[in-house]
Design a protein around this motif. Structure first.
Motif, mmCIF file in Angstrom:
data_model
loop_
_atom_site.group_PDB
_atom_site.id
_atom_site.type_symbol
_atom_site.label_atom_id
_atom_site.label_comp_id
_atom_site.label_asym_id
_atom_site.label_seq_id
_atom_site.Cartn_x
_atom_site.Cartn_y
_atom_site.Cartn_z
ATOM 1 N N SER A 46 2.204 30.175 -27.361
ATOM 2 C CA SER A 46 3.072 31.224 -26.828
ATOM 3 C C SER A 46 2.262 32.411 -26.328
ATOM 4 O O SER A 46 2.546 32.960 -25.255
ATOM 5 C CB SER A 46 4.056 31.697 -27.899
ATOM 6 N N VAL A 47 1.249 32.792 -27.083
ATOM 7 C CA VAL A 47 0.379 33.892 -26.671
ATOM 8 C C VAL A 47 -0.363 33.524 -25.389
ATOM 9 O O VAL A 47 -0.485 34.347 -24.468
ATOM 10 C CB VAL A 47 -0.613 34.260 -27.802
ATOM 11 N N ASN A 48 -0.848 32.303 -25.309
ATOM 12 C CA ASN A 48 -1.562 31.866 -24.103
ATOM 13 C C ASN A 48 -0.651 31.856 -22.877
ATOM 14 O O ASN A 48 -1.068 32.235 -21.776
ATOM 15 C CB ASN A 48 -2.189 30.490 -24.310
ATOM 16 N N ILE A 49 0.592 31.447 -23.045
ATOM 17 C CA ILE A 49 1.543 31.454 -21.928
ATOM 18 C C ILE A 49 1.830 32.884 -21.498
ATOM 19 O O ILE A 49 1.858 33.196 -20.299
ATOM 20 C CB ILE A 49 2.834 30.696 -22.301
ATOM 21 N N ALA A 50 2.006 33.773 -22.450
ATOM 22 C CA ALA A 50 2.238 35.180 -22.122
ATOM 23 C C ALA A 50 1.019 35.772 -21.413
ATOM 24 O O ALA A 50 1.156 36.542 -20.459
ATOM 25 C CB ALA A 50 2.563 35.971 -23.379
ATOM 26 N N ARG A 51 -0.169 35.399 -21.867
ATOM 27 C CA ARG A 51 -1.400 35.884 -21.235
ATOM 28 C C ARG A 51 -1.484 35.387 -19.791
ATOM 29 O O ARG A 51 -1.856 36.133 -18.889
ATOM 30 C CB ARG A 51 -2.617 35.400 -22.025
ATOM 31 N N ALA A 52 -1.102 34.148 -19.565
ATOM 32 C CA ALA A 52 -1.122 33.602 -18.206
ATOM 33 C C ALA A 52 -0.165 34.372 -17.306
ATOM 34 O O ALA A 52 -0.485 34.660 -16.151
ATOM 35 C CB ALA A 52 -0.757 32.122 -18.221
ATOM 36 N N GLN A 53 1.000 34.714 -17.837
ATOM 37 C CA GLN A 53 1.972 35.484 -17.063
ATOM 38 C C GLN A 53 1.405 36.861 -16.726
ATOM 39 O O GLN A 53 1.519 37.324 -15.592
ATOM 40 C CB GLN A 53 3.292 35.622 -17.843
ATOM 41 N N THR A 54 0.774 37.503 -17.696
ATOM 42 C CA THR A 54 0.177 38.820 -17.465
ATOM 43 C C THR A 54 -0.926 38.740 -16.422
ATOM 44 O O THR A 54 -1.019 39.592 -15.529
ATOM 45 C CB THR A 54 -0.384 39.386 -18.783
ATOM 46 N N GLU A 55 -1.750 37.720 -16.519
ATOM 47 C CA GLU A 55 -2.834 37.535 -15.542
ATOM 48 C C GLU A 55 -2.271 37.329 -14.140
ATOM 49 O O GLU A 55 -2.781 37.886 -13.172
ATOM 50 C CB GLU A 55 -3.707 36.348 -15.927
ATOM 51 N N ARG A 56 -1.213 36.528 -14.049
ATOM 52 C CA ARG A 56 -0.591 36.270 -12.747
ATOM 53 C C ARG A 56 -0.025 37.552 -12.148
ATOM 54 O O ARG A 56 -0.200 37.840 -10.967
ATOM 55 C CB ARG A 56 0.503 35.221 -12.875
ATOM 56 N N GLU A 57 0.631 38.349 -12.982
ATOM 57 C CA GLU A 57 1.187 39.611 -12.498
ATOM 58 C C GLU A 57 0.073 40.563 -12.062
ATOM 59 O O GLU A 57 0.206 41.251 -11.053
ATOM 60 C CB GLU A 57 2.037 40.266 -13.583
ATOM 61 N N ASN A 58 -1.034 40.576 -12.792
ATOM 62 C CA ASN A 58 -2.156 41.438 -12.429
ATOM 63 C C ASN A 58 -2.796 40.992 -11.112
ATOM 64 O O ASN A 58 -3.204 41.825 -10.308
ATOM 65 C CB ASN A 58 -3.200 41.478 -13.532
ATOM 66 N N VAL A 59 -2.881 39.698 -10.898
ATOM 67 C CA VAL A 59 -3.441 39.184 -9.644
ATOM 68 C C VAL A 59 -2.526 39.556 -8.481
ATOM 69 O O VAL A 59 -2.990 39.950 -7.415
ATOM 70 C CB VAL A 59 -3.653 37.653 -9.728
ATOM 71 N N GLU A 60 -1.221 39.445 -8.700
ATOM 72 C CA GLU A 60 -0.267 39.812 -7.644
ATOM 73 C C GLU A 60 -0.386 41.291 -7.284
ATOM 74 O O GLU A 60 -0.239 41.674 -6.135
ATOM 75 C CB GLU A 60 1.158 39.494 -8.089
ATOM 76 N N ARG A 61 -0.672 42.123 -8.265
ATOM 77 C CA ARG A 61 -0.836 43.563 -8.035
ATOM 78 C C ARG A 61 -2.274 43.913 -7.652
ATOM 79 O O ARG A 61 -2.552 45.039 -7.298
ATOM 80 C CB ARG A 61 -0.492 44.340 -9.293
ATOM 81 N N SER A 62 -3.167 42.963 -7.808
ATOM 82 C CA SER A 62 -4.600 43.162 -7.592
ATOM 83 C C SER A 62 -5.153 44.261 -8.482
ATOM 84 O O SER A 62 -5.985 45.052 -8.089
ATOM 85 C CB SER A 62 -4.908 43.491 -6.122
ATOM 86 N N GLU A 63 -4.663 44.288 -9.727
ATOM 87 C CA GLU A 63 -5.103 45.262 -10.713
ATOM 88 C C GLU A 63 -5.506 44.545 -11.991
ATOM 89 O O GLU A 63 -4.727 44.483 -12.936
ATOM 90 C CB GLU A 63 -3.980 46.246 -11.046
#
Length: 97
Positions: free
Chosen positions: A29-46
């Motif tokens: 669950s933590v890894n899935i949440a981390r993947a979501q956070t990483e994806r959102e950061n890539v979309e924002r380029s931050e």
């Protein structure tokens, strides 16, 4: 043969297995949440500081979902072993009383 030791072992094995499955569910669950956070950061380029290290090892969400399902089956199997030990103990108490 000491029935109480065997039942205690069955209960302990079931509880340990259930705890292990719970740990696996938490990790996935933590890894899935981390993947979501990483994806959102890539979309924002931050890239966030805490995810920079994680970016070196990208999370495979499909693999984590499979792990969640496997841990669900592990939890169910261990729950059944605890229930069986409980039923056996109940039967022994009924027979002895």
């Amino acid at each position: 043969m000491d029935v109480s030791n065997n039942l205690g072992s069955a209960f302990n094995a079931g509880v340990q297995g259930l705890q292990s499955a719970s740990d696996g569910i938490t990790e996935s669950s933590v890894n899935i949440a981390r993947a979501q956070t990483e994806r959102e950061n890539v979309e924002r380029s931050e890239p966030a500081p805490e995810t920079r290290e994680a970016q070196s090892q990208p999370v495979n969400v499909t693999e984590e979902l499979v792990n969640l399902r496997v841990e669900q089956f592990n939890a169910q199997a261990n729950t059944r072993s605890i229930q069986t030990a409980d039923e056996v103990l109940g039967t022994l108490i009924d027979v002895r009383v």
